[in-house]
Scaffold this active site. Structure first.
Site: not given
Ligand code: PRP
Length: 180
Positions: A99-100, A103
């Site tokens: 995962e990137d 948060d």
């Molecule tokens: C981002 C990231 C995680 C999530 C983290 O995805 O890749 O999946 O948010 O947030 P959290 O810990 O509060 O759940 P995003 O919805 O931006 O989608 P993307 O990866 O397609 O940009």
């Protein structure tokens, strides 16, 4: 050359290359004699994922999921929405979630639980970035490349309104870009 919408570069290409390799080699040691299933969470993880898996020496199988982070800022009300599910059955598999960014922790807490409920033998979480200060859920990555403050980061897969994902470095977006 830095993109003009960035305020500064947080992690350069060289820093990313070195740290991703270092973390991947640590993870690799845990899977000797195994064939883990590497699950990339679309779309933010794609570049990290591609770099990460190329340092694994064990045979790996690749799969992807797309999930909606709707409700992620909330305390516990949201439910994980699966936009694209895995092609592979995870029953009995050793899964590595790539995962990137973590948060609030909503996405990874729910994903880990889901994969364990589906019968995964183990679930390891590997993240590129960890925004610790924002955590709302009781979850932390098993391996993380960089801790960051609550800054708006883009590049190396991460976007703002679907842009900037292809920047080779991670930059901090100028306030003026997302406040207009
Ligand atoms: C981002 C990231 C995680 C999530 C983290 O995805 O890749 O999946 O948010 O947030 P959290 O810990 O509060 O759940 P995003 O919805 O931006 O989608 P993307 O990866 O397609 O940009």
């Amino acid at each position: 050359m830095m993109h003009r919408d960035c305020e500064r570069i947080l992690f350069s290409e060289e820093q990313l290359r070195a740290r991703v390799a270092e973390v991947a080699r640590e993870v690799d040691k845990l899977y000797v004699g195994k064939t883990p299933l590497c699950v990339g969470i679309l779309k933010g993880s794609i570049i990290f994922y591609a770099d990460f898996i190329r340092h694994l020496t064990s045979p790996v199988e690749l799969d992807f999921m797309a999930v909606s982070s709707y409700g992620s800022g909330a305390v516990s009300s949201g439910k994980l929405k699966i936009k694209k599910d895995l092609d592979r059955n995870v029953k009995g598999r050793d899964v590595i979630i790539v995962e990137d960014i973590i948060d609030s922790g909503f996405t990874l807490a729910n994903l880990k639980q889901l994969l364990l409920e589906r019968g995964a033998n183990s679930v390891l979480i590997v993240t590129l970035l960890n925004k610790k200060a924002r955590r709302n859920y009781d979850i932390s990555p098993d391996f993380n490349c960089f801790d960051i403050e609550n800054e708006f980061v883009v590049g190396y897969g991460l976007d703002y309104n679907e842009r900037y994902r292809s920047l080779p470095y991670i930059g901090i977006l100028k306030l003026s870009v997302y406040e207009k």
